[in-house]
Motif scaffolding. Structure first.
Motif, PDB file in Angstrom:
ATOM      1  N   GLU A 173       0.861  -1.175   0.000  1.00  0.00           N
ATOM      2  CA  GLU A 173       0.000   0.000   0.000  1.00  0.00           C
ATOM      3  C   GLU A 173       0.899   1.227   0.000  1.00  0.00           C
ATOM      4  OE1 GLU A 173      -2.443  -0.191   3.429  1.00  0.00           O
ATOM      5  OE2 GLU A 173      -3.439  -2.053   2.854  1.00  0.00           O
ATOM      6  N   ARG A 174       0.733   2.097  -0.984  1.00  0.00           N
ATOM      7  CA  ARG A 174       1.550   3.299  -1.073  1.00  0.00           C
ATOM      8  C   ARG A 174       0.799   4.475  -0.473  1.00  0.00           C
ATOM      9  NH1 ARG A 174       2.286  -1.086  -4.840  1.00  0.00           N
ATOM     10  NH2 ARG A 174       4.093  -0.687  -6.203  1.00  0.00           N
ATOM     11  N   GLY A 175       1.540   5.365   0.163  1.00  0.00           N
ATOM     12  CA  GLY A 175       0.937   6.558   0.730  1.00  0.00           C
ATOM     13  C   GLY A 175       1.974   7.424   1.400  1.00  0.00           C
ATOM     14  N   ARG A 176       1.522   8.490   2.047  1.00  0.00           N
ATOM     15  CA  ARG A 176       2.466   9.368   2.742  1.00  0.00           C
ATOM     16  C   ARG A 176       3.166   8.650   3.887  1.00  0.00           C
ATOM     17  NH1 ARG A 176      -0.989  14.708   3.960  1.00  0.00           N
ATOM     18  NH2 ARG A 176      -2.577  13.112   4.281  1.00  0.00           N
ATOM     19  N   PHE A 177       2.560   7.571   4.363  1.00  0.00           N
ATOM     20  CA  PHE A 177       3.175   6.774   5.431  1.00  0.00           C
ATOM     21  C   PHE A 177       4.326   5.925   4.914  1.00  0.00           C
ATOM     22  CE2 PHE A 177      -0.615   4.670   3.735  1.00  0.00           C
ATOM     23  CZ  PHE A 177      -0.060   3.506   3.214  1.00  0.00           C
ATOM     24  N   GLY A 178       4.465   5.813   3.601  1.00  0.00           N
ATOM     25  CA  GLY A 178       5.539   5.002   3.025  1.00  0.00           C
ATOM     26  C   GLY A 178       4.979   3.868   2.188  1.00  0.00           C
ATOM     27  N   ALA A 179       5.489   2.675   2.394  1.00  0.00           N
ATOM     28  CA  ALA A 179       5.042   1.485   1.668  1.00  0.00           C
ATOM     29  C   ALA A 179       4.772   0.389   2.686  1.00  0.00           C
ATOM     30  CB  ALA A 179       6.086   1.044   0.655  1.00  0.00           C
ATOM     31  N   ARG A 180       3.498   0.094   2.881  1.00  0.00           N
ATOM     32  CA  ARG A 180       3.110  -0.897   3.885  1.00  0.00           C
ATOM     33  C   ARG A 180       2.749  -2.202   3.188  1.00  0.00           C
ATOM     34  NH1 ARG A 180      -1.451   1.597   6.617  1.00  0.00           N
ATOM     35  NH2 ARG A 180       0.172   2.834   7.642  1.00  0.00           N
ATOM     36  N   PRO A 181       3.367  -3.336   3.566  1.00  0.00           N
ATOM     37  CA  PRO A 181       3.038  -4.597   2.897  1.00  0.00           C
ATOM     38  C   PRO A 181       1.575  -4.968   3.081  1.00  0.00           C
ATOM     39  CG  PRO A 181       5.043  -4.823   4.210  1.00  0.00           C
ATOM     40  CD  PRO A 181       4.428  -3.498   4.586  1.00  0.00           C
ATOM     41  N   THR A 182       0.937  -5.399   1.998  1.00  0.00           N
ATOM     42  CA  THR A 182      -0.383  -6.008   2.078  1.00  0.00           C
ATOM     43  C   THR A 182      -0.223  -7.433   2.620  1.00  0.00           C
ATOM     44  OG1 THR A 182      -0.203  -6.911  -0.143  1.00  0.00           O
ATOM     45  CG2 THR A 182      -1.097  -4.673   0.054  1.00  0.00           C
ATOM     46  N   PRO A 183      -1.322  -8.125   2.948  1.00  0.00           N
ATOM     47  CA  PRO A 183      -1.160  -9.537   3.330  1.00  0.00           C
ATOM     48  C   PRO A 183      -0.404 -10.346   2.282  1.00  0.00           C
ATOM     49  CG  PRO A 183      -3.361  -8.769   3.911  1.00  0.00           C
ATOM     50  CD  PRO A 183      -2.712  -7.655   3.145  1.00  0.00           C
ATOM     51  N   ALA A 184      -0.674 -10.075   1.007  1.00  0.00           N
ATOM     52  CA  ALA A 184       0.078 -10.752  -0.055  1.00  0.00           C
ATOM     53  C   ALA A 184       1.541 -10.342  -0.014  1.00  0.00           C
ATOM     54  CB  ALA A 184      -0.521 -10.425  -1.421  1.00  0.00           C
ATOM     55  N   GLY A 185       1.810  -9.078   0.294  1.00  0.00           N
ATOM     56  CA  GLY A 185       3.182  -8.602   0.381  1.00  0.00           C
ATOM     57  C   GLY A 185       3.941  -9.233   1.537  1.00  0.00           C
ATOM     58  N   GLU A 186       3.257  -9.403   2.679  1.00  0.00           N
ATOM     59  CA  GLU A 186       3.901 -10.071   3.819  1.00  0.00           C
ATOM     60  C   GLU A 186       4.293 -11.490   3.455  1.00  0.00           C
ATOM     61  OE1 GLU A 186       4.837  -8.922   6.606  1.00  0.00           O
ATOM     62  OE2 GLU A 186       3.604  -7.219   7.196  1.00  0.00           O
ATOM     63  N   ARG A 187       3.378 -12.207   2.789  1.00  0.00           N
ATOM     64  CA  ARG A 187       3.665 -13.579   2.389  1.00  0.00           C
ATOM     65  C   ARG A 187       4.801 -13.625   1.368  1.00  0.00           C
ATOM     66  NH1 ARG A 187       0.528 -18.221   2.487  1.00  0.00           N
ATOM     67  NH2 ARG A 187      -0.334 -17.270   4.363  1.00  0.00           N
ATOM     68  N   ALA A 188       4.755 -12.689   0.403  1.00  0.00           N
ATOM     69  CA  ALA A 188       5.808 -12.662  -0.618  1.00  0.00           C
ATOM     70  C   ALA A 188       7.170 -12.359  -0.001  1.00  0.00           C
ATOM     71  CB  ALA A 188       5.467 -11.619  -1.688  1.00  0.00           C
ATOM     72  N   ALA A 189       7.216 -11.422   0.952  1.00  0.00           N
ATOM     73  CA  ALA A 189       8.484 -11.073   1.596  1.00  0.00           C
ATOM     74  C   ALA A 189       9.033 -12.256   2.394  1.00  0.00           C
ATOM     75  CB  ALA A 189       8.309  -9.855   2.490  1.00  0.00           C
ATOM     76  N   ALA A 190       8.142 -12.997   3.071  1.00  0.00           N
ATOM     77  CA  ALA A 190       8.589 -14.167   3.831  1.00  0.00           C
ATOM     78  C   ALA A 190       9.217 -15.201   2.895  1.00  0.00           C
ATOM     79  CB  ALA A 190       7.418 -14.776   4.596  1.00  0.00           C
TER      80      ALA A 190
END
Length: 302
Positions: free
Chosen positions: A54-71
């Motif tokens: 998820e992109r935004g002023r907070f930066g880049a926050r992993p989605t649930p799919a992103g968490e799984r992909a990073a693992a």
């Protein structure tokens, strides 16, 4: 293009963004530009067919799919490291390379030091890092599943979480711990901490009508020992937590029906087969398990 076409550098980019929480910070870690990182992430998302951040002023926050992909990415990158180390070990007979361990506090303080001392003497080429993790929620097993640790020292109350393998290392008994010299320690208030009394002790705990609800909740077992030693109450604690207990506390056996805590290891199936992880497991299993007699002897030796 599919996930099979992902290159190691793309995996490193994915992990860097997930860990840093921003494209700019990931670019600094990778020694490249923010636009290059952003472009790489878009390419990875196309290959995987999912939005990873998820992109935004907070930066880049992993989605649930992103968490799984990073693992998965962390684990693949770690296996590439293990590939090189195991090939060298097969050629030279010398076990070397990184070894990342996650452990709960009392294991990190009292179980790992003698094990790592023996491991270093036998295999000086192994480079160990230890992360202390609270054994709550995902705990040490969660660090392994996320690809941040090769092996976790965990409290076991059943089979390892899905996707992981593991085994028992030792069973440690629980004791009543109270201020030294108190004539009726069971009448004292209870001092406890959140990681204590898991599913392995719950039935025993519920059957003891002399145990009150916790009056004082401490941060960890070290704080509990300090409070008990200061006369604030009594506690029920496992043997590892009592290693080197001060002489201001007294340890009392809970009898033949005492509860036990099972301490074991968890790893992935792939990493459990690597030379470094197998060497650590062998070393951990060579240690003497804590017993009521040893805990009391350690107390008398202080």
């Amino acid at each position: 293009m599919t996930a099979a076409d992902l290159a190691p550098q793309e995996l490193r980019t994915l992990v860097a963004v997930a860990d840093a929480g921003a494209f700019s910070a990931a670019a600094d870690r990778l020694g490249t530009t923010q636009s290059a990182v952003s472009h790489a992430v878009r390419g990875i998302e196309r290959k995987l067919g999912a939005v990873l951040f998820e992109r935004g002023r907070f930066g880049a926050r992993p989605t649930p799919a992103g968490e799984r992909a990073a693992a998965h990415a962390r684990r693949v990158l770690r296996m590439l490291q293990a590939l090189a180390a195991d090939v060298r070990a097969a050629d030279t007979g010398e076990i070397s390379g990184p070894l990342r361990i996650a452990a709960f506090r009392s294991a990190a303080l009292h179980l790992l030091p003698p094990a790592l001392e023996r491991l270093a003497a036998r295999h000086p080429g192994i480079d160990v890092t230890v992360t202390v993790v609270r054994e709550l929620g995902a705990g040490t097993a969660g660090e392994v599943a996320a690809g941040r640790a090769d092996l976790g020292i965990a409290t076991l109350s059943g089979p390892p979480p899905a996707g992981l393998v593991g085994g028992e290392l030792l069973r440690e008994p629980y004791f009543l711990v109270h201020p030294a010299g108190r004539p009726d320690p069971r009448a004292l208030p209870l001092v406890d901490w959140a990681e204590n009394c898991g599913s392995y002790t719950r039935a025993w705990w519920a059957a003891q009508d002399w145990i009150p609800a916790a009056t004082v909740s401490a941060e960890d077992d070290g704080a509990v020992l300090s409070m008990v030693g200061s006369g604030l109450g009594m506690a029920i604690m496992p043997a590892l937590s009592l290693t080197g207990a001060p002489d201001t506390v007294e340890i009392t056996d809970l009898g033949p029906e005492r509860p036990y805590r099972c301490v074991g290891y968890v790893s992935t199936q792939e990493l459990a087969a690597t030379a470094t992880v197998r060497a650590l497991i062998r070393t951990l299993r060579s240690l003497e398990p804590p017993t009521p007699e040893r805990a009391k002897a350690q107390l008398r030796a202080v």
